[in-house]
Design a protein around this motif. Structure first.
Motif, mmCIF file in Angstrom:
data_model
loop_
_atom_site.group_PDB
_atom_site.id
_atom_site.type_symbol
_atom_site.label_atom_id
_atom_site.label_comp_id
_atom_site.label_asym_id
_atom_site.label_seq_id
_atom_site.Cartn_x
_atom_site.Cartn_y
_atom_site.Cartn_z
ATOM 1 N N UNK A 325 -10.687 39.306 61.420
ATOM 2 C CA UNK A 325 -9.729 39.264 60.314
ATOM 3 C C UNK A 325 -10.205 38.284 59.240
ATOM 4 N N UNK A 326 -10.758 37.160 59.689
ATOM 5 C CA UNK A 326 -11.287 36.189 58.734
ATOM 6 C C UNK A 326 -12.400 36.808 57.902
ATOM 7 N N UNK A 327 -13.329 37.459 58.601
ATOM 8 C CA UNK A 327 -14.444 38.105 57.905
ATOM 9 C C UNK A 327 -13.914 39.215 57.002
ATOM 10 N N UNK A 328 -12.942 39.967 57.535
ATOM 11 C CA UNK A 328 -12.349 41.066 56.770
ATOM 12 C C UNK A 328 -11.785 40.579 55.447
ATOM 13 N N UNK A 329 -11.022 39.471 55.533
ATOM 14 C CA UNK A 329 -10.403 38.945 54.312
ATOM 15 C C UNK A 329 -11.456 38.401 53.356
ATOM 16 N N UNK A 330 -12.455 37.731 53.929
ATOM 17 C CA UNK A 330 -13.441 37.068 53.083
ATOM 18 C C UNK A 330 -14.429 38.057 52.477
ATOM 19 N N UNK A 331 -14.818 39.065 53.263
ATOM 20 C CA UNK A 331 -15.905 39.937 52.826
ATOM 21 C C UNK A 331 -15.424 41.354 52.490
ATOM 22 N N UNK A 332 -14.784 41.989 53.490
ATOM 23 C CA UNK A 332 -14.416 43.402 53.324
ATOM 24 C C UNK A 332 -13.491 43.626 52.143
ATOM 25 N N UNK A 333 -12.531 42.675 52.002
ATOM 26 C CA UNK A 333 -11.522 42.843 50.966
ATOM 27 C C UNK A 333 -12.156 42.981 49.581
ATOM 28 N N UNK A 334 -13.385 42.488 49.439
ATOM 29 C CA UNK A 334 -14.055 42.527 48.142
ATOM 30 C C UNK A 334 -14.761 43.869 47.911
ATOM 31 N N UNK A 335 -14.944 44.617 48.982
ATOM 32 C CA UNK A 335 -15.751 45.827 48.873
ATOM 33 C C UNK A 335 -15.086 46.870 47.992
ATOM 34 N N UNK A 336 -15.935 47.536 47.224
ATOM 35 C CA UNK A 336 -15.447 48.587 46.356
ATOM 36 C C UNK A 336 -16.155 49.874 46.753
ATOM 37 N N UNK A 337 -15.373 50.919 46.952
ATOM 38 C CA UNK A 337 -15.957 52.197 47.353
ATOM 39 C C UNK A 337 -15.929 53.133 46.156
ATOM 40 N N UNK A 338 -17.057 53.790 45.886
ATOM 41 C CA UNK A 338 -17.088 54.733 44.769
ATOM 42 C C UNK A 338 -17.063 56.127 45.356
ATOM 43 N N UNK A 339 -16.314 56.972 44.755
ATOM 44 C CA UNK A 339 -16.350 58.377 45.159
ATOM 45 C C UNK A 339 -16.057 59.219 43.934
ATOM 46 N N UNK A 340 -16.041 60.518 44.114
ATOM 47 C CA UNK A 340 -16.085 61.399 42.951
ATOM 48 C C UNK A 340 -15.029 61.097 41.898
ATOM 49 N N UNK A 341 -13.826 60.745 42.275
ATOM 50 C CA UNK A 341 -12.808 60.572 41.245
ATOM 51 C C UNK A 341 -12.712 59.135 40.744
ATOM 52 N N UNK A 342 -13.658 58.300 41.126
ATOM 53 C CA UNK A 342 -13.628 56.944 40.627
ATOM 54 C C UNK A 342 -13.976 55.962 41.710
ATOM 55 N N UNK A 343 -13.299 54.858 41.716
ATOM 56 C CA UNK A 343 -13.570 53.856 42.729
ATOM 57 C C UNK A 343 -12.251 53.322 43.250
ATOM 58 N N UNK A 344 -12.295 52.804 44.453
ATOM 59 C CA UNK A 344 -11.134 52.070 44.945
ATOM 60 C C UNK A 344 -11.646 50.972 45.855
ATOM 61 N N UNK A 345 -10.817 49.977 46.071
ATOM 62 C CA UNK A 345 -11.249 48.837 46.884
ATOM 63 C C UNK A 345 -10.759 48.974 48.302
ATOM 64 N N UNK A 346 -11.565 48.478 49.260
ATOM 65 C CA UNK A 346 -11.066 48.363 50.630
ATOM 66 C C UNK A 346 -9.936 47.356 50.585
ATOM 67 N N UNK A 347 -8.805 47.729 51.129
ATOM 68 C CA UNK A 347 -7.644 46.862 51.015
ATOM 69 C C UNK A 347 -7.278 46.272 52.374
#
Ligand SMILES: Nc1ncnc2c1ncn2[C@@H]1O[C@H](COP(=O)(O)OP(=O)(O)OP(=O)(O)O)[C@@H](O)[C@H]1O
Ligand SMILES: [Mg+2]
Lengths: 388, 230
Positions: A325-347
């Motif tokens: 969870x610590x890693x998730x909050x620190x790292x994953x939460x920042x990740x942005x996923x791009x796909x055909x209709x745009x981008x969204x963030x890992x939440x």
């Protein structure tokens, strides 16, 4: 039930540092995976759920209701709508009618750069009235005729600009034209945050396009039925009227299989992790069969022993889950996923974290259950002979 | 009525089609305060009998009564509770819990009984004192010698003041001098605290501390000798 002291479980964890590392690390990886999958689907879901407002209606080319990017409608549509549809929202003399072009175009920083596909929306000032969740966060809105862009905060981050406002002043090549980023916008977490907006006329020239993708309007009294009958009477415009929220709901439905795939993959890998965990815990408990037999000899019930071994296993897996969870909050939460209709963030929100912790807890319970059962199944005299 | 009464006590193990009966139709009375040495060749059923007396195994047939409790009728949970108050078990390999200190090992069986912390402390201290190991109370098993470990294990067995003290080859893993001091300790507990002790042993020398020596052969008692009590 008289239980074994908690310290017994805690100290047992320290018995083999290698095994502890293995079970904590294993649980951490599995939970990290759960967080990624859940954060991914949650992020995608959220972006679409918070997109669109209930009284915004989109006019799209009939037959292209599924995809704005394919939709083509006549330029004059916005004028016709403004003139003939009553009950439109109007503020300071401006009607809430927003003609827009939506395109996916490569944005590149230089000649050698291939560029990355980004969703570009050409807009007029009315767009800010129709999509009132979109707000200029830093800088300013693009001015027509000056080839300027405003970037959604997520779009900026997806291109590596952290914080997003550091993107202001950057110039990109858009179909060979230089465009300068002059602002950053937010939109309450909706899809707009993954887009770039520019002046409609500038985009028309750059993309050499003489049709609109959509006219979106905000009503003040009129409803979807009125717009649908307008579309039905003006067959020459070849329009379909869709509530903006419905459009995004249907888009979310379109991506449901993707989410399902992500979840199924995560579950399968997690099961592999569980199998590994079972092995580790079995090894940990099997070496203690004689000790467990002794505890039973003193009169500790099987329940008390199960509980203590469970505590041990749950402690290890929860420790892993907390780390994840610590890693998730620190790292994953920042990740942005791009796909055909745009981008969204890992939440990674509270719900996703709760799911991760629950997964860690469940891993501890399941990981211990089978080994515990195998150790306690032995009659006490046999257990006491173990390892002789 | 004797403290321990076995009537027609039989234990049969089924292993597939064949059945082994290490204990057959055994009648045995042991009076309170006795110090019994149980001898016999390997495989004669000594451990089997001891485990039945301890309530960690159940007879296939016959009856067993210890301190008035019909042990053979108790269900698993009742048996566990019964053991916690009536049985002190001393193992050949001590079986101390490695992650607990000597003090905590001795305290462990008391956690099964309703008791205030201070009373528990007094009992643990007294048990450690009785086996002369008080100075090592904070040591972990790996920091103790075999003889010291067995002393702690004996303290753990007597701390609940059980009706019977059972020991399966308690000196089997100790050198002669340590074995002798261990036997002196058991004899003292028998004489001074009146503990009833049933001890399985291979070593004829250890029988000199017992007041009764039982010989088991192929699941039957062959001889009941009264040895020289201390
Ligand atoms: N759980 C079991 N299943 C099958 N057979 C068993 C089981 N426990 C003991 N036996 C058999 O019962 C017989 C008596 O065993 P027991 O352990 O009582 O002997 P013992 O007198 O204690 O021997 P030793 O001096 O070697 O400790 C042996 O033949 C043994 O193989
Ligand atoms: Mg034996």
């Amino acid at each position: 039930m008289r239980t074994l002291p908690f310290e017994y479980a805690v100290r047992n964890l320290g018995r083999s540092p290698a095994r502890l590392t293995l079970s904590v690390g294993g649980s951490m990886l599995v939970v990290l995976l759960v967080l990624t999958a859940a954060g991914f689907t949650r992020g995608m879901e959220q972006a679409m759920r918070v997109s669109g407002s209930p009284d915004a209606i989109m006019l799209i080319g009939s037959g292209s209701e599924e995809s704005i990017e394919r939709s083509e409608i006549a330029m004059r549509t916005s004028g016709v709508v403004a003139a003939s549809v009553p009950g439109l929202l109007s503020r300071a003399g401006m009607d809430a009618v927003s003609p827009e072009i939506h395109l996916a175009l490569p944005l590149s920083t230089g000649r050698d750069d291939q560029g990355r596909l980004a969703v570009i929306r050409g807009i007029e000032r009315a767009a800010w009235l129709v999509h009132d969740e979109a707000k200029v966060e830093y800088g300013r809105a693009p001015t027509a005729g000056r080839s300027e862009l405003i970037a959604g905060r997520l779009a900026a981050r997806s291109l590596g600009f952290e914080p997003p406002r550091s993107m202001i002043g950057t110039t990109f090549q858009l179909d060979g034209e230089p465009y300068e980023v002059v602002g950053i916008m937010s939109a309450g977490g909706g899809v707009i945050e993954g887009e770039f907006w520019t002046a409609l006329t500038d985009l028309q020239i750059t993309a050499q396009r003489d049709s609109l993708s959509t006219v979106t309007l905000r009503t003040d009294g009129a409803d979807l039925v009125d717009l649908q009958s307008f579309a039905a009477t003006r067959l020459d415009l070849e329009l379909a009227a869709v509530a903006e929220t419905d459009y995004y709901a249907q888009l979310a439905a379109f991506y449901r299989p993707v989410r399902l795939l992500v979840i199924v993959t995560a579950v399968l890998i997690a099961l592999g992790g569980v199998a590994g965990g079972l092995n580790t815990m079995y090894a940990a408990f099997a070496s203690r069969v004689r000790e467990i037999g002794s505890l039973q000899t003193f009169g500790f019930s099987r329940g008390a022993i199960v509980w203590s071994l469970m505590q041990e296993s749950i402690l290890a897996s929860s420790l892993g889950a907390l780390l994840a969870c610590g890693i998730g909050l620190a790292v994953l939460d920042q990740f942005v996923i791009r796909f055909s209709m745009g981008v969204f963030g890992i939440s990674i929100d509270a719900g996703v974290l709760a799911l991760g912790l629950a997964a860690g807890f469940g891993l501890g319970v399941i990981g211990a259950a089978v080994p515990v059962w195998r150790c306690l199944r032995k009659p006490i005299p046999e257990a006491l002979r173990a390892g002789e | 009525m004797a403290l321990i009464e076995c009537r027609h006590l039989t234990r049969t193990y089924k292993r597939g089609a064949e059945a082994i009966t290490p204990l057959q139709d055994l009648d045995l009375d042991i009076e309170a305060g006795a110090f019994v040495a149980l001898m016999g060749p390997s495989g004669s059923g000594k451990t089997t009998l001891l485990n039945l007396l301890a309530g960690i195994d159940r007879p296939t047939a016959g009856t067993l009564s210890v301190a008035g409790s019909p042990v053979h009728t108790l269900a698993r949970g009742e048996l566990a509770r019964w053991r916690s108050t009536h049985v002190g078990y001393i193992f050949q390999l001590y079986n101390l819990i490695p992650v607990l200190t000597a003090y905590e090992n001795v305290e462990l069986p008391l956690l099964l009984q309703p008791m205030s912390r201070s009373e528990r402390h007094a009992r643990v201290a007294a048990a450690l004192e009785a086996v002369s190991i008080s100075d090592r109370h904070a040591h972990y098993p790996r920091q103790l010698s075999g003889g010291q470990e067995q002393r702690v294990a004996i303290a753990r067995a007597i701390v609940t003041e059980p009706s019977i003290l059972l020991a399966d080859e308690p000196t089997g893993d100790l050198d002669r001098a340590t074995a002798t001091s261990m036997m002196e300790l058991l004899a003292r507990l028998n004489a001074e605290q009146g503990r009833t002790i049933v001890m399985v042993t291979h070593d004829p020398r250890t029988t000199e501390w017992a007041d009764t020596v039982l010989h088991l052969e192929k699941g039957k008692l062959v001889e009941q000798a009264v040895g020289g009590a201390a």
